[in-house]
Design a protein around this motif. Structure first.
Motif, short mmCIF file in Angstrom:
data_model
loop_
_atom_site.label_atom_id
_atom_site.label_comp_id
_atom_site.label_asym_id
_atom_site.label_seq_id
_atom_site.Cartn_x
_atom_site.Cartn_y
_atom_site.Cartn_z
N SER A 1 -16.82 6.75 -13.32
CA SER A 1 -17.37 6.17 -12.10
C SER A 1 -17.04 4.68 -12.03
O SER A 1 -16.75 4.04 -13.05
N VAL A 2 -17.13 4.14 -10.82
CA VAL A 2 -16.79 2.73 -10.62
C VAL A 2 -17.91 1.85 -11.15
O VAL A 2 -19.09 2.19 -11.09
N ASP A 3 -17.53 0.72 -11.71
CA ASP A 3 -18.49 -0.24 -12.24
C ASP A 3 -19.10 -1.04 -11.08
O ASP A 3 -18.36 -1.69 -10.31
N PRO A 4 -20.41 -1.00 -10.85
CA PRO A 4 -21.00 -1.75 -9.72
C PRO A 4 -20.74 -3.25 -9.79
O PRO A 4 -20.72 -3.93 -8.76
N ALA A 5 -20.54 -3.80 -10.98
CA ALA A 5 -20.32 -5.24 -11.11
C ALA A 5 -18.97 -5.67 -10.57
O ALA A 5 -18.74 -6.85 -10.31
N GLU B 1 -5.81 -4.71 19.90
CA GLU B 1 -5.06 -4.64 18.65
C GLU B 1 -5.77 -5.40 17.54
O GLU B 1 -5.71 -4.98 16.37
N TYR B 2 -6.44 -6.49 17.89
CA TYR B 2 -7.23 -7.21 16.88
C TYR B 2 -8.38 -6.34 16.39
O TYR B 2 -8.72 -6.36 15.20
N ARG B 3 -8.98 -5.56 17.28
CA ARG B 3 -10.06 -4.64 16.86
C ARG B 3 -9.51 -3.57 15.93
O ARG B 3 -10.19 -3.14 14.99
N TYR B 4 -8.29 -3.10 16.20
CA TYR B 4 -7.66 -2.15 15.27
C TYR B 4 -7.54 -2.76 13.88
O TYR B 4 -7.81 -2.11 12.86
N PHE B 5 -7.12 -4.02 13.84
CA PHE B 5 -6.97 -4.72 12.55
C PHE B 5 -8.30 -4.80 11.82
O PHE B 5 -8.39 -4.51 10.62
N VAL B 6 -9.38 -5.19 12.54
CA VAL B 6 -10.69 -5.32 11.91
C VAL B 6 -11.18 -3.97 11.41
O VAL B 6 -11.73 -3.86 10.30
N ASN B 7 -10.98 -2.91 12.18
CA ASN B 7 -11.45 -1.59 11.78
C ASN B 7 -10.73 -1.11 10.52
O ASN B 7 -11.35 -0.55 9.60
N VAL B 8 -9.42 -1.33 10.48
CA VAL B 8 -8.66 -0.89 9.30
C VAL B 8 -9.08 -1.67 8.07
O VAL B 8 -9.27 -1.10 6.98
N MET B 9 -9.26 -2.97 8.20
CA MET B 9 -9.63 -3.79 7.05
C MET B 9 -11.06 -3.49 6.60
O MET B 9 -11.36 -3.54 5.40
N ASN B 10 -11.95 -3.16 7.53
CA ASN B 10 -13.32 -2.78 7.15
C ASN B 10 -13.31 -1.47 6.36
O ASN B 10 -14.08 -1.31 5.40
N ARG B 11 -12.48 -0.54 6.77
CA ARG B 11 -12.35 0.70 5.99
C ARG B 11 -11.84 0.42 4.59
O ARG B 11 -12.24 1.07 3.62
N LEU B 12 -10.98 -0.58 4.49
CA LEU B 12 -10.42 -0.90 3.17
C LEU B 12 -11.47 -1.51 2.25
O LEU B 12 -11.55 -1.17 1.07
N ILE B 13 -12.31 -2.43 2.77
CA ILE B 13 -13.30 -3.08 1.90
C ILE B 13 -14.47 -2.15 1.61
O ILE B 13 -15.21 -2.38 0.65
N GLU B 14 -14.68 -1.12 2.42
CA GLU B 14 -15.75 -0.16 2.14
C GLU B 14 -15.40 0.82 1.03
O GLU B 14 -16.28 1.54 0.55
N HIS B 15 -14.15 0.84 0.64
CA HIS B 15 -13.74 1.75 -0.44
C HIS B 15 -14.36 1.27 -1.75
O HIS B 15 -14.40 0.06 -2.03
N PRO B 16 -14.85 2.16 -2.60
CA PRO B 16 -15.50 1.72 -3.85
C PRO B 16 -14.56 1.00 -4.81
O PRO B 16 -15.02 0.22 -5.64
N TYR B 17 -13.26 1.22 -4.70
CA TYR B 17 -12.30 0.54 -5.58
C TYR B 17 -11.52 -0.54 -4.83
O TYR B 17 -10.38 -0.87 -5.19
N SER B 18 -12.12 -1.12 -3.80
CA SER B 18 -11.42 -2.14 -3.01
C SER B 18 -11.14 -3.40 -3.81
O SER B 18 -10.30 -4.21 -3.41
N PHE B 19 -11.83 -3.61 -4.93
CA PHE B 19 -11.58 -4.82 -5.73
C PHE B 19 -10.17 -4.84 -6.31
O PHE B 19 -9.67 -5.89 -6.69
N ARG B 20 -9.49 -3.70 -6.32
CA ARG B 20 -8.13 -3.64 -6.85
C ARG B 20 -7.13 -4.29 -5.89
O ARG B 20 -6.02 -4.65 -6.30
N VAL B 21 -7.48 -4.44 -4.62
CA VAL B 21 -6.59 -5.06 -3.63
C VAL B 21 -7.25 -6.33 -3.07
O VAL B 21 -7.08 -6.66 -1.90
N LYS B 22 -8.00 -7.03 -3.91
CA LYS B 22 -8.70 -8.23 -3.47
C LYS B 22 -7.74 -9.31 -2.97
O LYS B 22 -8.04 -10.01 -2.00
#
Length: 385
Positions: A174-178, A206-227
């Motif tokens: 599992s992912v480390d919460p820290a 198009e800017y809203r598309y960008f925000v939506n895609v990036m929000n999906r990316l940071i909501e991923h539990p392993y998003s710290f790998r693409v910080k």
């Protein structure tokens, strides 16, 4: 067979044109000197020619701006009475501009500035096609290749994180919460900043598309790998610091709220201001009313923050000030009143006060006299005899 091959050569239109050209010359002319330029074709496309012309014009424009920037730095060094060599540093240029042309405007874009042309004028796209007009970028025909390349990269990162999550799940890890990303102190860059970064104009949808895609990316539990990829499009929240530092008012023995602002500075004037709420509009300056100041301009400086916030008849003001002249004392009291009123108005009014420059401290001082001249700017009268 020879006759048939000769007829085939004559039937070819290019060969016939070449033979006619040869026959048009005098018999004694050497055949190696025949001009065959009509057989050559210019492989450069019209799009590439237009791009090269625009690029040449842009290079000439930037060259002129860089020369003017160098001349401006020399003039700036002469006004400051210093060596032009030290003004190769941008920090020195900013300090000289703020010293010679001080401004209390809150928005930095409205203040006087002097920066290299590369930082002022927007970047231009480089050639995205070869000499034959063939596009290099696989998203060239979308008309916005950089924007769609950004969306493509975000989706690629998201797919990579999904694969990594599947592998960790199969290994029962599992992912480390820290390690989760903490982005509470930042926000996505706005549309204008994104356009500057991409060197392309985009629509709000198009800017809203960008925000939506990036929000999906940071909501991923392993998003710290693409910080590193996420941080490129984030900016810190620095505009709310003044609002967060607003002190809470105290209560006096009469049950009224009050706030005291110390270190009210302007030129050589020093003072403190106390704002009491509720009040009747009473103003005391060193034990006197607004007639303490002889000139109307100084009185208007005192009343301006109260009129701007519509608190003229709702608070009482007590100020103690010393040093300097009437202009400096009025400026110090004005700043103290504005800072004290923050505790009795809502956040929208505080934001308007900040845009109006009421919360900006005025650090201007008398300019020093320069050696070799009569004053700070004044020169000695030149006499020929």
């Amino acid at each position: 067979m020879l006759l048939k091959s000769t007829l085939k050569l004559l039937n070819n239109p290019v060969n016939r044109l070449l033979i006619n050209r040869i026959n048009s010359f005098n018999y004694g002319t050497v055949t190696s000197s025949i001009n065959l330029d009509f057989l050559k074709r210019d492989k450069t496309s019209k799009a590439m020619k237009a791009y090269l012309e625009r690029a040449q014009q842009h290079d000439e424009f930037m060259k002129t701006q860089n020369e003017e920037f160098k001349i401006g730095k020399r003039h700036l060094a002469n006004m400051m009475g210093e060596d032009p060599v030290i003004y190769e540093d941008q920090e020195k240029i900013d300090e000289a501009i703020s010293y010679l042309m001080p401004s209390a405007l809150y928005d930095k874009r409205a203040r006087p500035m002097m920066k290299p042309p590369e930082k002022i004028f927007p970047e231009r796209k480089a050639a995205e096609f070869d000499e034959t007009g063939r596009a290099h970028h696989f998203l060239f025909y979308t008309s916005k290749p950089n924007f769609f390349q950004l969306l493509y990269d975000a989706v690629e990162h998201l797919n990579g994180l999904n694969k990594f999550e599947d592998n960790m799940t199969r290994q029962q890890k599992s992912v480390d919460p820290a390690l989760r990303l903490e982005l509470s102190g930042s926000e996505w860059i706005n549309q204008d900043q994104l356009e500057l970064k991409l060197v392309e104009n985009i629509q709000p949808v198009e800017y809203r598309y960008f925000v939506n895609v990036m929000n999906r990316l940071i909501e991923h539990p392993y998003s710290f790998r693409v910080k590193d990829f996420i941080d490129i499009y984030r900016r810190p929240l620095m505009n709310q610091t003044i609002i967060l530092d607003i002190p809470k008012p105290h209560i006096d023995k009469d049950g009224k709220s009050f706030i005291t602002v110390y270190e009210c500075l302007r030129k050589k004037a020093r003072g403190d201001v106390t704002v009491r709420f509720p009040g009747s509009g009473k103003i005391l300056i060193n034990g006197q009313d607004v007639t303490y100041f002889e000139y109307d301009q100084s009185r208007e400086q005192i009343l301006f923050p109260l009129i701007f916030t519509e608190m003229l008849d709702k608070v009482d003001i007590e100020a103690n000030v010393e040093g300097g002249g009437p202009s400096g004392q009025a400026g110090a009291i004005r700043w103290g009143i504005a800072m004290g009123l923050r505790s009795f108005v809502d956040a929208d009014v505080v934001e308007k006060m900040r845009y109006a420059g009421l919360l900006q401290r005025d650090y201007r001082r008398r300019e020093r006299k320069k050696p070799g001249q009569e004053g700070a700017r004044r020169k000695f009268t030149w006499k020929k005899r």
